[in-house]
Motif scaffolding. Structure first.
Motif, short mmCIF file in Angstrom:
data_model
loop_
_atom_site.label_atom_id
_atom_site.label_comp_id
_atom_site.label_asym_id
_atom_site.label_seq_id
_atom_site.Cartn_x
_atom_site.Cartn_y
_atom_site.Cartn_z
N GLY A 89 0.88 -1.28 0.34
CA GLY A 89 0.02 0.09 -0.06
C GLY A 89 0.73 0.99 -0.17
N SER A 90 2.29 1.15 0.74
CA SER A 90 2.98 1.92 0.91
C SER A 90 3.67 2.30 -0.65
CB SER A 90 4.11 2.45 1.80
OG SER A 90 5.18 1.28 1.07
N GLN A 91 3.20 2.07 -1.36
CA GLN A 91 4.32 1.59 -2.90
C GLN A 91 2.93 1.90 -3.31
OE1 GLN A 91 6.90 -1.45 -3.96
NE2 GLN A 91 6.70 -2.18 -1.62
N GLY A 92 1.99 2.58 -2.95
CA GLY A 92 0.62 2.74 -4.31
C GLY A 92 -0.15 1.48 -4.55
N GLY A 93 0.07 0.10 -3.87
CA GLY A 93 -0.05 -1.14 -4.77
C GLY A 93 -1.85 -0.98 -4.38
N THR A 94 -2.17 -2.17 -4.28
CA THR A 94 -2.98 -3.20 -4.15
C THR A 94 -2.63 -4.42 -3.48
OG1 THR A 94 -4.05 -3.56 -5.95
CG2 THR A 94 -4.91 -1.52 -4.98
N VAL A 95 -3.60 -4.78 -2.67
CA VAL A 95 -3.87 -6.40 -2.11
C VAL A 95 -4.60 -6.77 -1.63
CG1 VAL A 95 -2.84 -7.82 -0.52
CG2 VAL A 95 -1.06 -6.01 -0.95
N ASP A 96 -5.17 -8.10 -2.05
CA ASP A 96 -6.22 -9.05 -2.38
C ASP A 96 -5.67 -10.23 -1.54
OD1 ASP A 96 -8.04 -7.05 -3.40
OD2 ASP A 96 -7.24 -7.84 -5.75
N GLU A 97 -6.95 -10.46 -0.34
CA GLU A 97 -6.63 -11.70 0.70
C GLU A 97 -7.05 -12.43 -0.15
OE1 GLU A 97 -7.07 -12.89 4.89
OE2 GLU A 97 -6.03 -11.06 3.78
N LEU A 98 -6.99 -13.67 -0.84
CA LEU A 98 -7.82 -14.82 -1.65
C LEU A 98 -7.22 -16.78 -0.38
CD1 LEU A 98 -7.13 -14.24 -5.11
CD2 LEU A 98 -9.15 -13.03 -3.96
N THR A 99 -8.84 -17.07 -0.67
CA THR A 99 -8.33 -18.28 -0.26
C THR A 99 -7.91 -20.05 -1.86
OG1 THR A 99 -10.01 -18.10 1.43
CG2 THR A 99 -9.75 -20.23 0.50
N GLY A 100 -6.70 -19.57 -1.60
CA GLY A 100 -6.12 -21.07 -2.39
C GLY A 100 -5.68 -21.70 -2.09
N THR A 101 -4.79 -22.98 -3.49
CA THR A 101 -4.20 -24.09 -2.73
C THR A 101 -3.63 -24.10 -1.69
OG1 THR A 101 -3.84 -23.78 -5.31
CG2 THR A 101 -3.23 -25.91 -4.35
N PHE A 102 -3.02 -23.08 -1.21
CA PHE A 102 -2.27 -23.53 0.24
C PHE A 102 -2.74 -22.90 0.76
CE2 PHE A 102 0.75 -24.08 -3.33
CZ PHE A 102 1.27 -25.68 -3.72
N GLY A 103 -3.89 -22.34 1.45
CA GLY A 103 -4.54 -21.29 2.37
C GLY A 103 -4.83 -20.76 2.28
N THR A 104 -4.62 -19.57 3.00
CA THR A 104 -5.62 -17.68 2.68
C THR A 104 -3.57 -17.08 1.77
OG1 THR A 104 -6.56 -17.94 4.91
CG2 THR A 104 -4.93 -15.54 3.59
N GLU A 105 -3.80 -16.63 0.58
CA GLU A 105 -3.02 -15.82 0.20
C GLU A 105 -3.05 -15.09 -0.13
OE1 GLU A 105 -3.03 -18.37 -3.47
OE2 GLU A 105 -2.37 -20.12 -2.45
N LEU A 106 -2.25 -13.72 -0.44
CA LEU A 106 -2.09 -13.04 -1.07
C LEU A 106 -1.86 -12.53 -2.80
CD1 LEU A 106 -0.75 -10.59 2.31
CD2 LEU A 106 -2.73 -11.19 1.62
N LEU A 107 -2.62 -11.85 -2.93
CA LEU A 107 -2.56 -11.22 -4.66
C LEU A 107 -1.65 -9.68 -4.76
CD1 LEU A 107 -2.02 -12.50 -7.60
CD2 LEU A 107 -4.58 -11.70 -7.89
N ALA A 108 -0.57 -9.67 -4.61
CA ALA A 108 -0.90 -8.13 -4.26
C ALA A 108 -0.08 -6.98 -5.90
CB ALA A 108 0.74 -8.16 -3.67
N LYS A 109 -0.46 -6.20 -6.33
CA LYS A 109 -0.76 -5.22 -7.67
C LYS A 109 0.13 -4.07 -7.22
CE LYS A 109 -4.37 -7.52 -9.94
NZ LYS A 109 -5.97 -7.39 -10.07
N VAL A 110 1.22 -3.66 -7.85
CA VAL A 110 2.22 -2.86 -7.81
C VAL A 110 3.04 -1.88 -9.20
CG1 VAL A 110 4.94 -1.57 -6.57
CG2 VAL A 110 3.93 -4.85 -5.53
N PRO A 111 1.78 -0.35 -9.03
CA PRO A 111 2.64 -0.13 -10.19
C PRO A 111 3.76 -0.33 -10.39
CG PRO A 111 1.72 1.39 -8.36
CD PRO A 111 2.22 -0.37 -7.78
N ALA A 112 3.78 0.23 -12.49
CA ALA A 112 5.34 -0.50 -13.01
C ALA A 112 4.48 0.35 -14.12
CB ALA A 112 5.21 -1.39 -12.57
N GLN A 113 6.26 -0.07 -14.96
CA GLN A 113 5.45 0.91 -15.46
C GLN A 113 6.61 -0.10 -16.91
OE1 GLN A 113 7.73 4.88 -17.27
NE2 GLN A 113 8.30 4.13 -18.53
N ALA A 114 5.16 -0.27 -18.04
CA ALA A 114 5.57 -2.07 -19.66
C ALA A 114 6.74 -1.00 -20.37
CB ALA A 114 4.71 -2.17 -19.67
N GLN A 115 7.12 -2.32 -21.32
CA GLN A 115 8.28 -2.12 -21.70
C GLN A 115 8.12 -0.78 -22.98
OE1 GLN A 115 9.69 -6.06 -23.26
NE2 GLN A 115 10.31 -6.29 -21.00
N ASP A 116 6.94 -0.57 -23.14
CA ASP A 116 6.51 0.20 -24.12
C ASP A 116 6.67 1.47 -23.45
OD1 ASP A 116 4.27 -0.13 -23.21
OD2 ASP A 116 3.34 -0.97 -24.84
N GLY A 117 6.26 1.74 -22.55
CA GLY A 117 5.95 2.71 -21.78
C GLY A 117 4.52 3.32 -21.12
#
Length: 246
Positions: A126-154
Motif C-alpha cells: 500500500g505504501s508503494q501505491g499498490g493493492t493487495v487482495d486476500e484470497l483462499t487458494g491452494t495453500f490456504g490464505t494467500e495474497l495477490l499483490a499489484k504494484v504500479p510499474a511501467q511496461a516496456q512500451d512506456g
C-alpha cells in the motif's frame, strides 16, 4: 534441472523486495529459540510442503541446505546472493514461463507467522501505491499483490505477485509466484506441485524468529565463474508479470 547464481541487486522487483522485507530478512530484534515453551506448531497438512521429519530421504531432491527441492524436468534453479554479505538469501525456480521464489525462516515453536506477515505485506505494498487482495487458494490464505510499474512500451501498468505462506514446526516457508502463475490457476499448477514437494530442513540450532535459514549451493554444483559474471551484464530477471492498464 539447471542451476544458476546471481547477485541480489538494488533493482530487485518491488513485490519480491516487499516479501523479503516483511518476512524479516534482516530483522533480529525478536528473541526466541528452539526451546520456546507452549504448544508446538504442527507440521503442514498432508500434501506438503514438508518438514524433514516427514521426508528424511534425499533421494530425488536437490539439497540446498535449509531447503530440498524435488528434481523436475525443465525446472531451472537460481540462487539469490546478497552482494554485501555474499550469503544466499533466496532460491528462485523457473518453469514453463513462470517463477517461484522461496525463502525459509526460523519461527517460534508455539507461534505462527503468516497472519502477521500478510498484514505487513499489505502495508508495504500500500505504501508503494499498490493493492493487495486476500484470497483462499491452494495453500490456504494467500495474497495477490499489484504494484504500479511501467511496461516496456512506456504504458502504465502494474506488477503482480502471488504470496503464499506455510507455518511449519519451528519454521516458516514463504513463496512468491510470478509470471502467468501469479494469476492463472492452470499456469500455476506445475510450480504449485514443486512448492508442495519442498522439504524444509530447520536444524536444531536456536535462532531468533524470522532469521533466514541458511541456503547453499548443491554439493554437486559449482558457482558460475566470476569472470563470466563481469564480462557482460546478466540477462534481465523475470519478475512478477507486468499487466497493462487500459
Amino acid at each position: 534441472m539447471a542451476f544458476g547464481r546471481r547477485k541480489k541487486s538494488k533493482a530487485e522487483d518491488a513485490a519480491v523486495e516487499t516479501a523479503a522485507e516483511t518476512a524479516g530478512e534482516t530483522s533480529t530484534a525478536e528473541t526466541g529459540s528452539a526451546s520456546d515453551s507452549g504448544d508446538a506448531v504442527q507440521a503442514p497438512a498432508a500434501g506438503g510442503p514438508y518438514d524433514l521429519s516427514e521426508r528424511p530421504s534425499e533421494e530425488g531432491y536437490v539439497d540446498l541446505g535449509a531447503l530440498r527441492i524435488a528434481a523436475s524436468q525443465g525446472l531451472q534453479l537460481r540462487l539469490e546472493v546478497e552482494e554485501k554479505t555474499q550469503r544466499v538469501v533466496a532460491v528462485t525456480l523457473d518453469l514453463e514461463g513462470s517463477s517461484l521464489q522461496l525463502q525459509a525462516f526460523a519461527a517460534p515453536r508455539s507461534e505462527t507467522l503468516w497472519d502477521d506477515i500478510r498484514e505487513q505485506i499489505g502495508t508495504s505494498v500500500g505504501s508503494q501505491g499498490g493493492t493487495v487482495d486476500e484470497l483462499t487458494g491452494t495453500f490456504g490464505t494467500e495474497l495477490l499483490a499489484k504494484v504500479p510499474a511501467q511496461a516496456q512500451d512506456g504504458s502504465k501498468g502494474y506488477r503482480v505477485a502471488r504470496f503464499v505462506g506455510v507455518d511449519g514446526p519451528r519454521w516458516f516457508l514463504r513463496g512468491v509466484f510470478g509470471g502467468p502463475a501469479a494469476m492463472n490457476p492452470d499456469a500455476a499448477g506445475p510450480l504449485e506441485e514443486v512448492f508442495r514437494n519442498v522439504v524444509v530442513v530447520r536444524g536444531e540450532q536456536p535462532l531468533p524468529p524470522r532469521d533466514l535459514l541458511q541456503l547453499r549451493l548443491p554439493r554437486d554444483a559449482s558457482p558460475l565463474p566470476r569472470a563470466k559474471d563481469t564480462a557482460k551484464p546478466a540477462a534481465p530477471e523475470r519478475g512478477p508479470e507486468i499487466t497493462t492498464i487500459g
